[in-house]
Design a protein around this motif. Structure first.
Motif, PDB file in Angstrom:
ATOM      1  N   VAL A  58      31.210  70.948  70.098  1.00  0.00           N
ATOM      2  CA  VAL A  58      32.617  70.532  70.080  1.00  0.00           C
ATOM      3  C   VAL A  58      32.874  69.818  68.763  1.00  0.00           C
ATOM      4  O   VAL A  58      32.163  68.861  68.425  1.00  0.00           O
ATOM      5  CB  VAL A  58      32.908  69.603  71.283  1.00  0.00           C
ATOM      6  N   ASN A  59      33.875  70.283  68.014  1.00  0.00           N
ATOM      7  CA  ASN A  59      34.210  69.716  66.706  1.00  0.00           C
ATOM      8  C   ASN A  59      35.627  69.161  66.718  1.00  0.00           C
ATOM      9  O   ASN A  59      36.573  69.899  67.026  1.00  0.00           O
ATOM     10  CB  ASN A  59      34.193  70.821  65.631  1.00  0.00           C
ATOM     11  N   ARG A  60      35.772  67.910  66.390  1.00  0.00           N
ATOM     12  CA  ARG A  60      37.112  67.340  66.286  1.00  0.00           C
ATOM     13  C   ARG A  60      37.856  68.017  65.133  1.00  0.00           C
ATOM     14  O   ARG A  60      37.280  68.266  64.075  1.00  0.00           O
ATOM     15  CB  ARG A  60      36.986  65.833  66.018  1.00  0.00           C
ATOM     16  N   HIS A  90      40.706  75.516  70.076  1.00  0.00           N
ATOM     17  CA  HIS A  90      40.485  76.923  69.786  1.00  0.00           C
ATOM     18  C   HIS A  90      38.983  77.180  69.637  1.00  0.00           C
ATOM     19  O   HIS A  90      38.229  76.245  69.360  1.00  0.00           O
ATOM     20  CB  HIS A  90      41.259  77.354  68.533  1.00  0.00           C
ATOM     21  N   PRO A  91      38.475  78.394  69.856  1.00  0.00           N
ATOM     22  CA  PRO A  91      39.269  79.547  70.269  1.00  0.00           C
ATOM     23  C   PRO A  91      39.765  79.405  71.711  1.00  0.00           C
ATOM     24  O   PRO A  91      39.198  78.645  72.495  1.00  0.00           O
ATOM     25  CB  PRO A  91      38.281  80.712  70.145  1.00  0.00           C
ATOM     26  N   ALA A  92      40.828  80.163  72.036  1.00  0.00           N
ATOM     27  CA  ALA A  92      41.409  80.059  73.379  1.00  0.00           C
ATOM     28  C   ALA A  92      40.443  80.625  74.415  1.00  0.00           C
ATOM     29  O   ALA A  92      39.775  81.635  74.166  1.00  0.00           O
ATOM     30  CB  ALA A  92      42.727  80.831  73.420  1.00  0.00           C
ATOM     31  N   ALA A 152      29.849  67.021  68.463  1.00  0.00           N
ATOM     32  CA  ALA A 152      28.808  66.807  69.488  1.00  0.00           C
ATOM     33  C   ALA A 152      28.221  68.156  69.885  1.00  0.00           C
ATOM     34  O   ALA A 152      28.958  69.143  70.047  1.00  0.00           O
ATOM     35  CB  ALA A 152      29.403  66.118  70.712  1.00  0.00           C
ATOM     36  N   VAL A 153      26.907  68.185  70.023  1.00  0.00           N
ATOM     37  CA  VAL A 153      26.216  69.389  70.516  1.00  0.00           C
ATOM     38  C   VAL A 153      25.577  69.019  71.863  1.00  0.00           C
ATOM     39  O   VAL A 153      24.815  68.049  71.944  1.00  0.00           O
ATOM     40  CB  VAL A 153      25.136  69.872  69.527  1.00  0.00           C
ATOM     41  N   ALA A 184      42.675  67.170  69.085  1.00  0.00           N
ATOM     42  CA  ALA A 184      42.471  68.604  68.837  1.00  0.00           C
ATOM     43  C   ALA A 184      40.992  68.851  68.540  1.00  0.00           C
ATOM     44  O   ALA A 184      40.321  68.008  67.948  1.00  0.00           O
ATOM     45  CB  ALA A 184      43.327  69.044  67.662  1.00  0.00           C
ATOM     46  N   TYR A 185      40.500  70.009  68.947  1.00  0.00           N
ATOM     47  CA  TYR A 185      39.105  70.325  68.649  1.00  0.00           C
ATOM     48  C   TYR A 185      38.883  71.833  68.673  1.00  0.00           C
ATOM     49  O   TYR A 185      39.687  72.595  69.212  1.00  0.00           O
ATOM     50  CB  TYR A 185      38.170  69.626  69.640  1.00  0.00           C
ATOM     51  N   SER A 186      37.778  72.245  68.080  1.00  0.00           N
ATOM     52  CA  SER A 186      37.317  73.624  68.192  1.00  0.00           C
ATOM     53  C   SER A 186      35.957  73.591  68.890  1.00  0.00           C
ATOM     54  O   SER A 186      35.318  72.529  68.957  1.00  0.00           O
ATOM     55  CB  SER A 186      37.204  74.274  66.812  1.00  0.00           C
ATOM     56  N   TRP A 187      35.531  74.731  69.399  1.00  0.00           N
ATOM     57  CA  TRP A 187      34.278  74.743  70.161  1.00  0.00           C
ATOM     58  C   TRP A 187      33.561  76.073  69.961  1.00  0.00           C
ATOM     59  O   TRP A 187      34.157  77.083  69.560  1.00  0.00           O
ATOM     60  CB  TRP A 187      34.565  74.536  71.654  1.00  0.00           C
ATOM     61  N   SER A 188      32.277  76.070  70.290  1.00  0.00           N
ATOM     62  CA  SER A 188      31.500  77.315  70.319  1.00  0.00           C
ATOM     63  C   SER A 188      30.388  77.151  71.350  1.00  0.00           C
ATOM     64  O   SER A 188      30.046  76.017  71.738  1.00  0.00           O
ATOM     65  CB  SER A 188      30.919  77.633  68.939  1.00  0.00           C
TER      66      SER A 188
END
Ligand SMILES: Nc1ncnc2c1ncn2[C@@H]1O[C@H](COP(=O)(O)OP(=O)(O)O)[C@@H](O)[C@H]1O
Ligand SMILES: N[C@@H](CCOP(=O)(O)O)C(=O)O
Length: 292
Positions: free
Chosen positions: A36-38, A48-50, A6-7, A71-75
């Motif tokens: 946000v990426n699953r 992550h990242p923390a 999701a953006v 769990a997911y990652s984000w930017s």
């Protein structure tokens, strides 16, 4: 197959508007986008990242949504400058909350996301407009009123090249203020609210004096008064410290924002190299731009 990505777009916000400490805020047409990426794995601890704000937002989200952690990652990327009194922390927190909610099947409504974000921020005046767009009057019970703002009302933002951390700037507040000061602030905050709600923007003039927070933060932004006075001298209807600073905002309804910005920049040696942006209000608030 659950959504994987999701953006979310979240607007910057300017808060307090002078006398409305912790109550008044307005979304601006400056944006960050949070992705946000699953990821594979179970439980939200694998985020992550923390980042402490992201971890707090994740915990708060899954607690309120009652489970479903993944769990997911984000930017994050975009144009909202960090720690300048333009609600950058809300763009991060609300972007994460809204993105997680989208991937989770949207069990929480906007009011719930606003409440979680305001709770994490410790005040609702950025979270409200960033969530709902427009001008928002909010209180610590998370009740709020929201109003559209016309593009003719322009915000001239003088953004210094130094940061002010909101948490630190909040420690400067006095425990007690005088009855007289409280009366002045109440009157001014009410008049600003009425003027924006009824779109009588010229009536904003003369109502930005504040005795709740600006006097105690003035030393954080050298030349604050001179910068505001210089903007007013060339036509701004008023000016104030945006949030806890360091940005100084002036308002105009005459389309002369560039001229006002130049005057603000020349008002004090410490802001000669400051960035000037002239923007209108955002009336949309946080939006999911894209999912897959
Ligand atoms: N784009 C970003 N990337 C990472 N962290 C961010 C970003 N924007 C804001 N933050 C976080 O928010 C903090 C700034 O919050 P705060 O002091 O409340 O400033 P602001 O007035 O801009 O909200 C930063 O120290 C950082 O932890
Ligand atoms: N009412 C708060 C608003 C802080 O806004 P920010 O954009 O500086 O985080 C305060 O004045 O502390």
């Amino acid at each position: 197959m659950p959504l994987q990505k999701a953006v979310v777009q979240v607007p910057a916000s300017t808060s307090n508007l002078g006398p409305g400490y912790d109550c008044l805020g307005l979304a601006l047409q400056i944006y960050n986008r949070v992705t946000v990426n699953r990821e594979k794995g179970e439980g939200a601890e694998m985020v992550h990242p923390a980042h402490p704000m992201v971890e707090e937002a994740t915990d708060a989200y899954f607690k309120r949504a009652r489970g479903g952690a993944f769990a997911y990652s984000w930017s994050i990327e975009g144009d909202v400058p960090m720690s300048r009194g333009l609600g950058s922390s809300v763009t991060l927190r609300l972007g994460i909350l809204t993105g997680l909610n989208a991937l989770n099947g949207s069990p929480l409504d906007q009011q719930a996301l606003f409440e979680i974000c305001a709770e994490l921020e410790g005040h609702p005046d950025n979270a409200g407009p960033a969530t709902f767009g427009g001008f928002v009057v909010a209180d610590e019970k998370f009740d709020y009123y929201r109003f559209d703002v016309e593009p003719e009302l322009q915000f001239v933002l003088l953004i210094p090249d130094y940061e002010v951390l909101t948490d630190e700037a909040r420690k400067l507040m006095p425990k007690v203020i005088t009855h007289k000061d409280a009366v002045t602030n109440t009157g001014n905050a009410c008049k600003i609210t009425a003027a924006i709600a009824t779109k009588q923007y010229h009536q904003l003039r003369g109502n930005f004096d504040d005795y709740l927070h600006q006097p105690y933060r003035e030393h954080l932004v050298p030349g604050l008064r001179e910068i505001i006075d210089s903007g007013k001298a060339v036509g701004a209807v008023g000016g104030f410290l945006s949030g806890s600073g360091s940005t100084v905002a002036c308002l105009t309804v005459r389309g002369d924002g560039e001229k006002i910005g130049q005057a603000m920049r020349l008002a004090h040696p410490s802001v000669r190299d400051a960035e000037v942006r002239v923007v209108s209000a955002d009336n949309d608030g946080a939006r999911v731009l894209y999912t897959e």
